[in-house]
Design a protein around this motif. Structure first.
Motif, PDB file in Angstrom:
ATOM      1  N   MET A  88       0.837  -1.207   0.000  1.00 36.67           N
ATOM      2  CA  MET A  88       0.000   0.000   0.000  1.00 36.67           C
ATOM      3  C   MET A  88       0.862   1.244   0.000  1.00 36.67           C
ATOM      4  SD  MET A  88      -3.327  -0.867   2.362  1.00 36.67           S
ATOM      5  CE  MET A  88      -2.426  -1.540   3.757  1.00 36.67           C
ATOM      6  N   GLU A  89       1.968   1.256   0.746  1.00 32.39           N
ATOM      7  CA  GLU A  89       2.877   2.392   0.748  1.00 32.39           C
ATOM      8  C   GLU A  89       3.472   2.631  -0.646  1.00 32.39           C
ATOM      9  OE1 GLU A  89       5.828   1.801   3.681  1.00 32.39           O
ATOM     10  OE2 GLU A  89       4.433   2.012   5.396  1.00 32.39           O
ATOM     11  N   MET A  90       3.722   1.529  -1.364  1.00 34.37           N
ATOM     12  CA  MET A  90       4.311   1.637  -2.690  1.00 34.37           C
ATOM     13  C   MET A  90       3.247   1.868  -3.768  1.00 34.37           C
ATOM     14  SD  MET A  90       7.178  -1.421  -2.437  1.00 34.37           S
ATOM     15  CE  MET A  90       7.758  -1.150  -4.093  1.00 34.37           C
ATOM     16  N   GLY A  91       1.992   1.840  -3.383  1.00 38.63           N
ATOM     17  CA  GLY A  91       0.918   2.023  -4.345  1.00 38.63           C
ATOM     18  C   GLY A  91       0.753   0.850  -5.279  1.00 38.63           C
ATOM     19  N   MET A  92       1.047  -0.334  -4.776  1.00 34.32           N
ATOM     20  CA  MET A  92       0.944  -1.544  -5.592  1.00 34.32           C
ATOM     21  C   MET A  92      -0.220  -2.417  -5.108  1.00 34.32           C
ATOM     22  SD  MET A  92       4.889  -2.836  -6.074  1.00 34.32           S
ATOM     23  CE  MET A  92       4.296  -4.343  -6.847  1.00 34.32           C
ATOM     24  N   GLY A  93      -0.738  -3.230  -6.033  1.00 32.68           N
ATOM     25  CA  GLY A  93      -1.712  -4.229  -5.643  1.00 32.68           C
ATOM     26  C   GLY A  93      -1.013  -5.538  -5.286  1.00 32.68           C
ATOM     27  N   TRP A  94      -1.713  -6.403  -4.582  1.00 33.86           N
ATOM     28  CA  TRP A  94      -1.166  -7.719  -4.207  1.00 33.86           C
ATOM     29  C   TRP A  94      -2.323  -8.701  -4.021  1.00 33.86           C
ATOM     30  CZ3 TRP A  94      -2.579  -4.171  -0.711  1.00 33.86           C
ATOM     31  CH2 TRP A  94      -3.225  -4.609   0.458  1.00 33.86           C
ATOM     32  N   TYR A  95      -1.984  -9.966  -4.035  1.00 35.38           N
ATOM     33  CA  TYR A  95      -2.940 -11.032  -3.734  1.00 35.38           C
ATOM     34  C   TYR A  95      -2.487 -11.722  -2.455  1.00 35.38           C
ATOM     35  CZ  TYR A  95      -4.425 -10.583  -8.638  1.00 35.38           C
ATOM     36  OH  TYR A  95      -4.883 -10.104  -9.849  1.00 35.38           O
ATOM     37  N   GLN A  96      -3.428 -12.408  -1.814  1.00 35.46           N
ATOM     38  CA  GLN A  96      -3.048 -13.181  -0.631  1.00 35.46           C
ATOM     39  C   GLN A  96      -3.855 -14.470  -0.557  1.00 35.46           C
ATOM     40  OE1 GLN A  96      -3.827 -10.390   2.586  1.00 35.46           O
ATOM     41  NE2 GLN A  96      -5.871 -11.269   2.952  1.00 35.46           N
ATOM     42  N   ARG A  97      -3.196 -15.473   0.028  1.00 37.43           N
ATOM     43  CA  ARG A  97      -3.805 -16.788   0.178  1.00 37.43           C
ATOM     44  C   ARG A  97      -4.873 -16.752   1.278  1.00 37.43           C
ATOM     45  NH1 ARG A  97      -3.931 -19.684   4.829  1.00 37.43           N
ATOM     46  NH2 ARG A  97      -1.841 -18.863   5.231  1.00 37.43           N
ATOM     47  N   ASP A  98      -6.009 -17.438   1.044  1.00 40.73           N
ATOM     48  CA  ASP A  98      -7.084 -17.528   2.042  1.00 40.73           C
ATOM     49  C   ASP A  98      -7.121 -18.889   2.729  1.00 40.73           C
ATOM     50  OD1 ASP A  98      -8.530 -14.906   1.595  1.00 40.73           O
ATOM     51  OD2 ASP A  98      -8.650 -15.740  -0.435  1.00 40.73           O
ATOM     52  N   ILE A  99      -6.894 -19.962   1.986  1.00 44.17           N
ATOM     53  CA  ILE A  99      -7.057 -21.319   2.504  1.00 44.17           C
ATOM     54  C   ILE A  99      -5.891 -22.194   2.047  1.00 44.17           C
ATOM     55  CG2 ILE A  99      -8.504 -23.423   2.397  1.00 44.17           C
ATOM     56  CD1 ILE A  99      -9.762 -21.269   4.061  1.00 44.17           C
TER      57      ILE A  99
END
Length: 369
Positions: free
Chosen positions: A289-300
């Protein structure tokens, strides 16, 4: 004086006797000659008869020999000929049982048994269709909020045969390939050919320093240049790729500086970063967020336990998540190929029937910003 009178009769009688004797001798000679001729004729006749008889007995022997030779010679070239000769003989035999009712009854059950067998695969094929009837009922809830399921298989590059089971599923998947292994480049190529998505499964050091994350890993003492060089080499090995996620890496993802080095390289390469969330204290969201980038994250994690009961329980957790926020990322592993792909394929028809959609990470719509 009386003159002696010659008796001509007596004188003449003498030659008559001689003549008679001569005639008798002549007759006897003629008889003998006739007898000899008759004997000779009979002998000749006998010889002729014997010769004829001997010839008559020799002729059949000579004739029998070639006849026997023909019988021996004929079967050799004409062995295939008796078969077509027997077939026309069988046709009248077949006409007789056709008129009888018993063979007709024996044919009827054979015909009725075949349709019974052909109907069984038809019944098995119907549940295989995702839009009709599922094979088993898992009691999945109906999809809500445009629910999109995303399945990721980690640890690609170790085993090709296991990988092929994962990419053969009837829905799109994402495969994370480890670098610098014997089958790394080959595995990435297999995934691409299957139409699925390839990402780099980047090794990173875990909190437990005794755990070796593998070749090409990000270590805690690396500089920005070393991180960029390591990532560039790993990406080039399996490129083109859509993104990367961390393998192990609980120590690295808790370090804001190292995370910033990693995200900066990802941005330069035009790929996304998927946080596997091996640590609850991960700094990926805040740094991104500080870098203004998007990301994905694992849920399960689907296969922390390689049992059917655990797969089902984790999948239902994922359905609860996806029905709330519209997308879910569920990670499994290639080394679970002996059971996890089969379970997902079994569950797929009902999931599709309930309205769930499947997508790769980049097309899931689950990027955080």
């Amino acid at each position: 004086m009386q003159k002696k009178v010659r008796r001509p009769a007596e004188k003449k009688s003498a030659p008559k006797k001689r003549k008679a004797r001569k005639a008798k001798v002549a007759l006897d000679g003629k008889k003998l000659m006739i007898l000899c001729a008759a004997v000779c004729f009979s002998c000749v006749l006998l010889l002729a008869v014997t010769a004829f008889l001997s010839r008559g007995t020799d002729v059949p022997q000579k004739e029998r020999k070639p006849a026997a030779e023909q019988i021996v010679d004929k079967p050799a070239p004409k062995k295939p000929e008796p078969k077509p000769i027997k077939e026309p003989d069988k046709t009248p035999v077949q006409t007789k049982p056709v008129e009888q009712t018993k063979p007709a009854e024996s044919e009827k059950p054979a015909q009725t048994a075949k349709p019974a067998e052909s109907e069984k695969p038809v019944e098995q094929a119907k549940p295989a269709e995702p839009e009709t009837k599922p094979q088993k009922t898992f009691d999945f809830p109906p999809a809500q909020n445009g629910a999109v399921l995303c399945v990721v298989f980690d640890d690609g590059g170790q085993n090709v045969s296991q990988l092929k089971k994962c990419v053969a599923l009837p829905f799109p998947v994402t495969v994370a390939v480890l670098p610098r292994l014997a089958h790394s480049a080959e595995s990435a190529q297999i995934v691409r050919k299957s139409g699925n998505e390839v990402i780099l499964h980047q090794p990173m050091q875990a909190m437990n320093l005794n755990v070796n994350p593998g070749a090409g890993a990000i270590k805690p003492d690396m500089t920005a240049g070393e991180v960029a060089a390591t990532l560039s080499q790993n990406i080039a090995e399996i490129a083109p790729i859509a993104g990367m996620n961390n393998h192990e890496g609980s120590l690295i993802t808790e370090d804001e500086v190292l995370v910033s080095f990693i995200l900066e390289t990802a941005r330069e390469k035009g790929i996304y970063f998927l946080d596997s969330r091996t640590s609850s204290a991960t700094k990926v969201p805040s740094v991104a967020m500080e870098m203004g980038m998007g990301w994905y994250q694992r849920d399960i994690f689907l296969d922390n336990k390689k049992t059917r009961e655990n797969y089902l329980a984790e999948l239902k957790k994922g359905l609860d998540i996806v029905n709330k926020k519209g997308h879910v990322i569920m990670i499994g592993h290639v080394w679970s190929a002996d059971s996890l792909p089969a379970f997902l394929e079994e569950a797929y028809p009902e999931l599709a029937l309930k309205g769930y959609r499947f997508a790769t990470v980049s097309k899931s719509g689950g990027m955080y910003k």
